[in-house]
Design a protein around this motif. Structure first.
Motif, PDB file in Angstrom:
ATOM      1  N   VAL A 102       0.964  -1.159   0.053  1.00 25.24           N
ATOM      2  CA  VAL A 102       0.262  -0.390  -0.030  1.00 25.24           C
ATOM      3  C   VAL A 102       0.426   1.434   0.018  1.00 25.24           C
ATOM      4  O   VAL A 102       0.676   2.344  -0.132  1.00 25.24           O
ATOM      5  CB  VAL A 102      -1.203  -0.405   1.145  1.00 25.24           C
ATOM      6  N   ASP A 137     -11.666  -2.060  -1.293  1.00 24.95           N
ATOM      7  CA  ASP A 137     -10.805  -0.883  -1.572  1.00 24.95           C
ATOM      8  C   ASP A 137     -11.247   0.093  -0.103  1.00 24.95           C
ATOM      9  O   ASP A 137     -10.570   0.973   0.038  1.00 24.95           O
ATOM     10  CB  ASP A 137     -12.155  -0.397  -2.649  1.00 24.95           C
ATOM     11  N   LYS A 138     -11.644  -0.506   0.468  1.00 27.44           N
ATOM     12  CA  LYS A 138     -12.107   0.459   1.584  1.00 27.44           C
ATOM     13  C   LYS A 138     -11.228   0.496   3.031  1.00 27.44           C
ATOM     14  O   LYS A 138     -10.630   1.354   3.356  1.00 27.44           O
ATOM     15  CB  LYS A 138     -13.418  -0.036   2.823  1.00 27.44           C
ATOM     16  N   LYS A 140      -8.013  -1.146   2.057  1.00 25.21           N
ATOM     17  CA  LYS A 140      -7.366  -0.154   1.685  1.00 25.21           C
ATOM     18  C   LYS A 140      -6.771   1.321   1.990  1.00 25.21           C
ATOM     19  O   LYS A 140      -6.251   1.598   2.166  1.00 25.21           O
ATOM     20  CB  LYS A 140      -6.735  -0.404  -0.155  1.00 25.21           C
ATOM     21  N   GLU A 141      -8.206   1.917   1.731  1.00 21.09           N
ATOM     22  CA  GLU A 141      -8.035   3.559   1.718  1.00 21.09           C
ATOM     23  C   GLU A 141      -8.356   4.001   2.545  1.00 21.09           C
ATOM     24  O   GLU A 141      -6.967   4.693   3.273  1.00 21.09           O
ATOM     25  CB  GLU A 141      -9.758   3.971   0.980  1.00 21.09           C
ATOM     26  N   ALA A 142      -8.765   3.151   4.011  1.00 21.76           N
ATOM     27  CA  ALA A 142      -8.374   3.038   5.577  1.00 21.76           C
ATOM     28  C   ALA A 142      -6.809   3.008   5.801  1.00 21.76           C
ATOM     29  O   ALA A 142      -6.391   3.978   7.103  1.00 21.76           O
ATOM     30  CB  ALA A 142      -9.676   2.619   6.420  1.00 21.76           C
ATOM     31  N   LEU A 144      -4.223   3.124   3.765  1.00 17.12           N
ATOM     32  CA  LEU A 144      -3.233   4.687   3.768  1.00 17.12           C
ATOM     33  C   LEU A 144      -3.606   5.802   4.858  1.00 17.12           C
ATOM     34  O   LEU A 144      -2.568   6.429   4.510  1.00 17.12           O
ATOM     35  CB  LEU A 144      -3.492   4.810   2.299  1.00 17.12           C
ATOM     36  N   GLU A 145      -4.615   5.620   4.531  1.00 17.03           N
ATOM     37  CA  GLU A 145      -4.947   7.223   5.400  1.00 17.03           C
ATOM     38  C   GLU A 145      -4.067   6.654   6.569  1.00 17.03           C
ATOM     39  O   GLU A 145      -3.826   7.858   7.609  1.00 17.03           O
ATOM     40  CB  GLU A 145      -6.529   7.098   5.718  1.00 17.03           C
ATOM     41  N   LYS A 162       3.412   6.481  -2.583  1.00 12.25           N
ATOM     42  CA  LYS A 162       2.146   6.038  -2.404  1.00 12.25           C
ATOM     43  C   LYS A 162       1.303   6.071  -4.246  1.00 12.25           C
ATOM     44  O   LYS A 162       2.325   6.714  -4.895  1.00 12.25           O
ATOM     45  CB  LYS A 162       1.222   6.228  -1.632  1.00 12.25           C
ATOM     46  N   GLU A 163       0.668   5.477  -4.010  1.00 13.03           N
ATOM     47  CA  GLU A 163      -0.038   6.020  -5.385  1.00 13.03           C
ATOM     48  C   GLU A 163       0.107   6.000  -6.738  1.00 13.03           C
ATOM     49  O   GLU A 163       0.837   4.491  -6.918  1.00 13.03           O
ATOM     50  CB  GLU A 163      -1.512   6.747  -5.143  1.00 13.03           C
TER      51      GLU A 163
END
Length: 202
Positions: A102, A137-138, A140-142, A144-145, A162-163
């Motif tokens: 990630v 997706d949720k 991975k998003e959480a 990274l945050e 990242k990204e």
């Protein structure tokens, strides 16, 4: 060198009771089949065994720490993470794992642990989605945050990949592993053994 690659324990985001199940199977005979030879001839075995398994689509959070590695070692470690499909000492045909990187963090100090990140992701996920299977997706998003939030007040010099930048790097790693000889990666690894420890400082 093993001392420069530190593997943390991976933790499940969900409780163990939600991500595991007990499977009952027929125990194989010494012949490796469901039958065995008895005084009466060939008979089906009635021995049962049970094994605890992790359900498919379970998410684990893990932090791998690389200390003072050279470029070739860095590529080698990333490649191994991407290529690894099984963990543990028990041979299993039940399933495989897929590792996803990630973020890559460059720092002059160790800042994150697997347990810290796992707890942070659990706290950040909304209650309705906290059940198996978690939406990828949720998660991975959480994750990274949580990484970015943890680094904001870090008492260290920090750079995060990242990204898009991360994807470009991982694409390059995959290309190197697809053609290691052509890319000169094999020779580079062999030369590491000949390179003096203090060569990086020159």
């Amino acid at each position: 060198m093993k001392s420069r690659v530190l593997s943390d324990t991976a933790y499940s985001i969900l409780p163990a009771s939600e991500i595991t199940e007990i499977l009952t199977i027929n125990a194989l005979s010494e012949l490796g089949t469901m039958t065995e030879v008895t005084e009466k001839g060939l008979e089906m075995r009635e021995s049962l065994a049970s094994v605890e398994c992790v359900k498919p689509e379970t998410h684990f959070v893990d932090v791998e720490t690389l200390r003072d590695v050279r470029e070739e070692e860095f590529v080698y470690c990333l490649g191994n993470i991407l290529r690894t499909t099984r963990y543990g000492a028990v041979t299993s045909r039940i399933g495989k794992v897929k590792n996803e990187i990630v973020a890559i963090i460059g720092s002059d100090a160790e800042l994150l642990s697997s347990l810290q990140l796992t707890k942070a992701v659990w706290d950040k996920l909304d209650a309705p989605v906290k059940q198996h299977p978690l939406p990828h997706d949720k998660v991975k998003e959480a994750l990274l945050e949580c990484v970015e939030e943890s680094l904001k007040d870090a008492p260290a010099t920090v750079q995060i990949l990242k990204e898009r930048e991360l994807e470009d790097l991982l694409k390059e790693i995959r290309e190197i592993y697809a053609n290691p000889v052509e890319k000169g990666f094999v020779d580079a690894l062999k030369n590491l053994k000949k390179l003096p420890i203090d060569a990086e400082a020159r």
